[in-house]
Design an enzyme around this catalytic site. Structure first.
Site, short mmCIF file in Angstrom:
data_model
loop_
_atom_site.label_atom_id
_atom_site.label_comp_id
_atom_site.label_asym_id
_atom_site.label_seq_id
_atom_site.Cartn_x
_atom_site.Cartn_y
_atom_site.Cartn_z
N GLY A 11 78.67 12.53 17.90
CA GLY A 11 77.08 12.60 18.35
C GLY A 11 77.05 11.17 18.68
O GLY A 11 75.81 10.09 18.63
N GLY A 14 73.95 9.96 21.58
CA GLY A 14 72.75 10.22 20.57
C GLY A 14 72.63 8.94 20.32
O GLY A 14 72.23 7.84 20.45
N ASP A 37 81.46 12.73 21.59
CA ASP A 37 79.74 13.60 21.89
C ASP A 37 80.44 15.10 22.34
O ASP A 37 80.89 14.71 23.43
CB ASP A 37 79.35 12.22 22.73
CG ASP A 37 78.16 13.60 22.70
OD1 ASP A 37 77.15 12.49 21.97
OD2 ASP A 37 77.38 14.11 22.56
N ASP A 56 84.17 19.04 21.21
CA ASP A 56 83.21 19.81 19.87
C ASP A 56 83.60 19.70 19.18
O ASP A 56 85.12 20.08 18.46
CB ASP A 56 83.14 20.86 20.75
CG ASP A 56 82.33 22.11 19.70
OD1 ASP A 56 81.69 21.58 18.65
OD2 ASP A 56 82.03 23.31 20.35
N ILE A 57 82.32 18.90 17.90
CA ILE A 57 83.40 19.19 16.27
C ILE A 57 83.99 19.99 15.92
O ILE A 57 84.33 20.46 14.68
CB ILE A 57 82.54 18.62 15.99
CG1 ILE A 57 80.69 19.17 15.84
CG2 ILE A 57 82.45 17.01 15.46
CD1 ILE A 57 79.57 18.38 14.51
N TYR A 152 67.97 23.46 9.21
CA TYR A 152 68.41 22.17 9.56
C TYR A 152 68.85 21.08 7.93
O TYR A 152 69.31 20.75 7.34
CB TYR A 152 67.82 21.15 10.09
CG TYR A 152 67.82 19.59 10.44
CD1 TYR A 152 68.72 19.57 10.44
CD2 TYR A 152 66.84 18.88 10.15
CE1 TYR A 152 69.06 17.61 11.31
CE2 TYR A 152 67.36 17.24 9.76
CZ TYR A 152 67.27 16.89 10.15
OH TYR A 152 68.40 15.40 10.80
N LYS A 156 71.91 19.77 5.52
CA LYS A 156 71.62 18.57 5.02
C LYS A 156 72.25 18.46 3.95
O LYS A 156 72.83 17.46 3.71
CB LYS A 156 70.72 17.93 5.63
CG LYS A 156 70.64 17.41 7.30
CD LYS A 156 71.77 16.39 7.38
CE LYS A 156 71.44 16.09 9.29
NZ LYS A 156 72.81 15.30 9.71
N ILE A 191 63.09 8.98 13.07
CA ILE A 191 62.99 7.31 13.60
C ILE A 191 62.68 7.36 14.88
O ILE A 191 62.94 8.16 15.50
CB ILE A 191 64.39 7.45 13.90
CG1 ILE A 191 65.53 7.14 11.53
CG2 ILE A 191 65.46 6.35 14.54
CD1 ILE A 191 66.97 7.74 11.67
#
Ligand code: AKB
Length: 342
Positions: A11, A14, A37, A56-57, A152, A156, A191
């Site tokens: 990422g 980002g 990324d 891609d992860i 999400y 997480k 953030i």
């Protein structure tokens, strides 16, 4: 073949990735960062990294090829679909946020030495049942109200546990297996960066409002004016990741730490901006689904464990965040943007 020791950042393109790359590159002359990324890394960051990999992860063959070429010392696994996007595509979010994290943990686990695995979690792991409970329970510690209402948040919270599992219990039936992961997780508030405007999150109203105001634009806020959640600015977010990564193991009493700076309502943000930009108008046009998401998030966080264990303290409080980081940098950013456009 000798493998070059590297820090892998997923990422990387980002908001946090950009700040982290700049910070890490300033610390050393030898770039040992491999940026990963879905999109090509921003041109100005390319000289700061050893290699930028577009991929891609979820592509385990690609991840294995990275492990074959490089010795993974530290992984900052930042890639994720944020809360609003994840609600639009829940199964995709689960794939990226959970399976992607498992893929990275499994990759790290192949190393013979201990890999530091630094993971950003989120206030989205909290799920306050109603507004009374939210406003009567400020400063929530790490272990309370963990009933997330979003994909999400669920992802997480589960990945916080996965990281702990891979660090402490992976291979527990086989006495010859030694886990090779040192998982450390920062639970972030919203953030705010001076240089980028986020997309796909639900805390995005605050950075959107600030960037609009500095450009002299009115803003229609997608949450009610009383909506309050915790925030911090990007340099503090990057510092939190770095400080936790560098903390001596023996000081850490847990794997997941809250960090925060200030909690502010949407109308407090508006008033603060109108002191400097009196001509802008901020209106409130709540989107019910996004409103429900932020209503379920903590009003404020207790980050005393991070203070005690690894000396965490944000550099920016509310006033210095606005006066010395956000407003001057955003003004300079858009002034330069206008010059470039001429
Ligand atoms: C989001 O809004 O999804 C993120 C977060 C609070 O984790 N910014």
């Amino acid at each position: 073949m000798t493998r070059k020791p590297i820090t892998l950042i997923t990422g990387a393109n980002g908001e946090i990735g950009h700040g982290l790359i700049r910070y890490l590159a300033e610390q050393t002359n030898t770039p040992n960062i491999v940026a990963f990324d879905l999109k090509p890394l921003a041109d100005d960051l390319l000289p700061l990294v050893h290699e930028s990999i577009v991929g891609d992860i979820l592509d385990t063959a690609l991840l294995d090829s990275i492990g074959e070429r490089y010795q993974l010392d530290t992984i900052y696994h930042l890639a994720a679909l944020l809360s609003t996007t994840a609600e639009k595509y829940p199964e995709l979010a689960h794939q990226v946020n959970v399976q992607g994290t498992v893929n990275l943990l499994a990759l790290a686990n192949k190393e013979a030495h201990t890999v530091k695995f630094i993971y950003p979690s989120s206030i989205a792991v909290y799920g306050l049942p109603d507004l009374d409970t939210k406003y009567n329970n400020p400063n929530i510690p790490e272990d309370q109200f963990l009933h997330p209402t979003t994909m999400y948040g669920v992802n997480k919270l589960y990945c916080e546990h996965l990281g702990e599992y891979y660090t402490k219990n992976y291979g527990q039936l086989d006495p010859t297996t030694k886990p090779s992961i040192d998982f450390r997780c920062v639970r972030f508030p919203g953030i705010i960066s001076a240089f980028t405007v986020p997309s796909g999150g639900t805390s995005d109203y605050a950075p959107e409002m600030i960037h609009a105001a500095v450009q002299g634009n009115d803003y229609a806020c997608f949450v009610r004016e009383d909506t309050t959640i915790p925030f911090m600015v990007m340099p503090d977010a990057v510092q939190a990741l770095i400080q936790l990564a560098n903390a001596p193991s023996q000081r850490l009493t847990q794997r997941t730490y809250n960090v925060t700076s200030f909690s502010l309502s949407a109308s407090d943000f508006a008033q603060k901006l109108q002191q400097t930009y009196p001509n802008i108008t901020i209106t409130y046009n709540p989107t019910p689904a996004r409103q429900a998401i932020v209503d379920s998030w903590a009003h404020s966080l207790d980050d005393s464990c991070a203070h005690q264990d690894w000396g965490w303290s944000p550099e920016y409080d509310l006033d210095s965040a606005f006066d010395t980081y956000l407003l001057p940098n955003i003004e300079a950013h858009y002034a330069q943007y206008q010059l470039d456009a001429v």
